[in-house]
Scaffold this motif. Structure first.
Motif, PDB file in Angstrom:
ATOM      1  N   HIS A 103      30.074  33.136  38.324  1.00  0.00           N
ATOM      2  CA  HIS A 103      30.700  33.251  39.647  1.00  0.00           C
ATOM      3  C   HIS A 103      31.309  34.650  39.792  1.00  0.00           C
ATOM      4  O   HIS A 103      31.995  35.135  38.887  1.00  0.00           O
ATOM      5  N   PRO A 104      31.045  35.337  40.918  1.00  0.00           N
ATOM      6  CA  PRO A 104      31.521  36.726  41.052  1.00  0.00           C
ATOM      7  C   PRO A 104      33.042  36.870  40.977  1.00  0.00           C
ATOM      8  O   PRO A 104      33.533  37.902  40.516  1.00  0.00           O
ATOM      9  N   LEU A 105      33.782  35.863  41.397  1.00  0.00           N
ATOM     10  CA  LEU A 105      35.236  35.946  41.325  1.00  0.00           C
ATOM     11  C   LEU A 105      35.698  36.012  39.872  1.00  0.00           C
ATOM     12  O   LEU A 105      36.584  36.803  39.516  1.00  0.00           O
ATOM     13  N   LEU A 106      35.070  35.217  39.028  1.00  0.00           N
ATOM     14  CA  LEU A 106      35.395  35.220  37.605  1.00  0.00           C
ATOM     15  C   LEU A 106      34.812  36.450  36.918  1.00  0.00           C
ATOM     16  O   LEU A 106      35.487  37.106  36.111  1.00  0.00           O
ATOM     17  N   HIS A 107      33.573  36.788  37.242  1.00  0.00           N
ATOM     18  CA  HIS A 107      32.920  37.948  36.626  1.00  0.00           C
ATOM     19  C   HIS A 107      33.715  39.220  36.854  1.00  0.00           C
ATOM     20  O   HIS A 107      33.955  40.010  35.924  1.00  0.00           O
ATOM     21  N   ASP A 108      34.148  39.448  38.100  1.00  0.00           N
ATOM     22  CA  ASP A 108      34.854  40.692  38.406  1.00  0.00           C
ATOM     23  C   ASP A 108      36.240  40.731  37.769  1.00  0.00           C
ATOM     24  O   ASP A 108      36.704  41.801  37.355  1.00  0.00           O
ATOM     25  N   LEU A 109      36.896  39.579  37.694  1.00  0.00           N
ATOM     26  CA  LEU A 109      38.214  39.556  37.058  1.00  0.00           C
ATOM     27  C   LEU A 109      38.081  39.880  35.573  1.00  0.00           C
ATOM     28  O   LEU A 109      38.844  40.677  35.026  1.00  0.00           O
ATOM     29  N   GLU A 110      37.086  39.281  34.916  1.00  0.00           N
ATOM     30  CA  GLU A 110      36.872  39.566  33.496  1.00  0.00           C
ATOM     31  C   GLU A 110      36.493  41.030  33.270  1.00  0.00           C
ATOM     32  O   GLU A 110      36.881  41.631  32.254  1.00  0.00           O
ATOM     33  N   SER A 111      35.742  41.604  34.216  1.00  0.00           N
ATOM     34  CA  SER A 111      35.312  42.992  34.051  1.00  0.00           C
ATOM     35  C   SER A 111      36.491  43.955  34.003  1.00  0.00           C
ATOM     36  O   SER A 111      36.399  45.043  33.414  1.00  0.00           O
ATOM     37  N   MET A 112      37.601  43.559  34.620  1.00  0.00           N
ATOM     38  CA  MET A 112      38.767  44.434  34.664  1.00  0.00           C
ATOM     39  C   MET A 112      39.459  44.547  33.306  1.00  0.00           C
ATOM     40  O   MET A 112      40.279  45.439  33.103  1.00  0.00           O
ATOM     41  N   LEU A 113      39.121  43.666  32.366  1.00  0.00           N
ATOM     42  CA  LEU A 113      39.690  43.758  31.022  1.00  0.00           C
ATOM     43  C   LEU A 113      39.248  45.045  30.331  1.00  0.00           C
ATOM     44  O   LEU A 113      40.012  45.637  29.558  1.00  0.00           O
ATOM     45  N   THR A 114      38.016  45.468  30.590  1.00  0.00           N
ATOM     46  CA  THR A 114      37.470  46.649  29.901  1.00  0.00           C
ATOM     47  C   THR A 114      37.075  47.774  30.857  1.00  0.00           C
ATOM     48  O   THR A 114      36.555  48.796  30.407  1.00  0.00           O
ATOM     49  N   LEU A 115      37.312  47.599  32.136  1.00  0.00           N
ATOM     50  CA  LEU A 115      36.930  48.611  33.121  1.00  0.00           C
ATOM     51  C   LEU A 115      37.525  49.980  32.792  1.00  0.00           C
ATOM     52  O   LEU A 115      38.710  50.096  32.513  1.00  0.00           O
ATOM     53  N   ASN A 116      36.678  51.001  32.838  1.00  0.00           N
ATOM     54  CA  ASN A 116      37.156  52.385  32.756  1.00  0.00           C
ATOM     55  C   ASN A 116      36.082  53.287  33.341  1.00  0.00           C
ATOM     56  O   ASN A 116      35.088  53.598  32.678  1.00  0.00           O
ATOM     57  N   CYS A 117      36.258  53.681  34.597  1.00  0.00           N
ATOM     58  CA  CYS A 117      35.276  54.542  35.270  1.00  0.00           C
ATOM     59  C   CYS A 117      35.877  55.908  35.587  1.00  0.00           C
ATOM     60  O   CYS A 117      35.485  56.566  36.547  1.00  0.00           O
ATOM     61  N   ALA A 118      36.839  56.339  34.762  1.00  0.00           N
ATOM     62  CA  ALA A 118      37.478  57.645  34.974  1.00  0.00           C
ATOM     63  C   ALA A 118      36.472  58.782  34.864  1.00  0.00           C
ATOM     64  O   ALA A 118      36.557  59.778  35.599  1.00  0.00           O
ATOM     65  N   ASP A 119      35.503  58.657  33.941  1.00  0.00           N
ATOM     66  CA  ASP A 119      34.508  59.717  33.781  1.00  0.00           C
ATOM     67  C   ASP A 119      33.652  59.858  35.044  1.00  0.00           C
ATOM     68  O   ASP A 119      33.287  60.976  35.432  1.00  0.00           O
TER      69      ASP A 119
END
Length: 251
Positions: free
Chosen positions: A171-187
């Motif tokens: 489910h995209p609501l769960l997928h996107d929330l979990e993705s924020m645990l490791t998200l890093n798009c600073a580069d």
């Protein structure tokens, strides 16, 4: 979508919302800056949090409402408007979503946005255990977690979305929330800045959701005494700054 536009504005909503989050802002822009805004092609990325299919979509603003199109329509839109000025406005996680698209951006606006959410090494942010606890609760009580988040963010939509009683892993609501645990798009942001993309970061001290600011050579604006979703509650606090930034050097 056959009309050629000089400016294409792409809106990207944050976690727990959909493109209707931007309706108050768009209506304010139509009232206050009609001569410019009504000449723009306005679209939104819908992450599909509340769709029956669970799939994302592209939505196009048609004077007073969002008209849905398949998500892949965006590619044809980019090709058909290759000479236009492409500008993105992302709220919260929506800013990171904008960075993920291979679009020749001219300008980007972050409203309470981020390139990482959780603390990572020396990077400040939300403790991963706090977000992990929210992820766990979301799986079995999605409606309760969503409502609690929206209340904390300071904006409850007029229409309460219908969610299943439990969420599967896709489910995209769960997928996107979990993705924020490791998200890093600073580069990715750094590369865009190095290629001349101008970025306005609208920061809100005291925001209970996003407690840190983004690093980089950014134009910055501070909006005080603002909850996380102030953009939807009081859009007129933002309209002039948005228009000034997006119209600057737009010949």
């Amino acid at each position: 979508m056959t009309t050629r536009a000089h400016d294409v504005i792409v809106f990207a909503h944050g976690w727990g919302y959909d493109p209707s989050f931007f309706n108050p802002l768009i209506e304010a822009l139509q009232r206050e800056h009609a001569d410019w805004f009504n000449q723009c092609l306005v679209v939104a990325l819908d992450q599909g949090y509340f769709s029956k299919s669970g799939e994302g979509a592209l939505k196009v603003w048609d004077q007073s409402a969002w008209i849905p199109h398949p998500a892949e329509t965006l590619h044809g839109l980019v090709m058909g408007h290759s000479e236009a000025h492409w500008e993105g406005v992302g709220h919260s996680l929506g800013f990171a979503h904008l960075l993920a698209y291979a679009i020749k951006w001219r300008k980007l606006v972050s409203v309470a946005g981020f390139t990482h959410f959780c603390s990572q090494g020396d990077l400040p942010g939300t403790a991963p255990r706090v977000l992990q606890r929210m992820v766990t609760q979301l799986k079995t009580d999605p409606a309760g977690v969503l409502t609690a988040f929206q209340q904390r963010a300071g904006y409850l939509p007029m229409h309460t979305p219908t969610l299943p009683s439990t969420l599967n892993a896709h489910h995209p609501l769960l997928h996107d929330l979990e993705s924020m645990l490791t998200l890093n798009c600073a580069d990715t942001l750094t590369k865009l800045l190095n290629h001349g993309v101008q970025v306005l970061a609208i920061e809100q001290p005291g925001d209970p959701i996003v407690e840190h600011t983004m690093a980089g050579r950014l134009h910055r604006l501070t909006v005080t005494n603002a909850p996380h979703s102030e953009l939807a509650r009081n859009p007129s606090r933002y309209t002039q700054a948005l228009v000034d930034f997006l119209k600057q050097d737009a010949s």
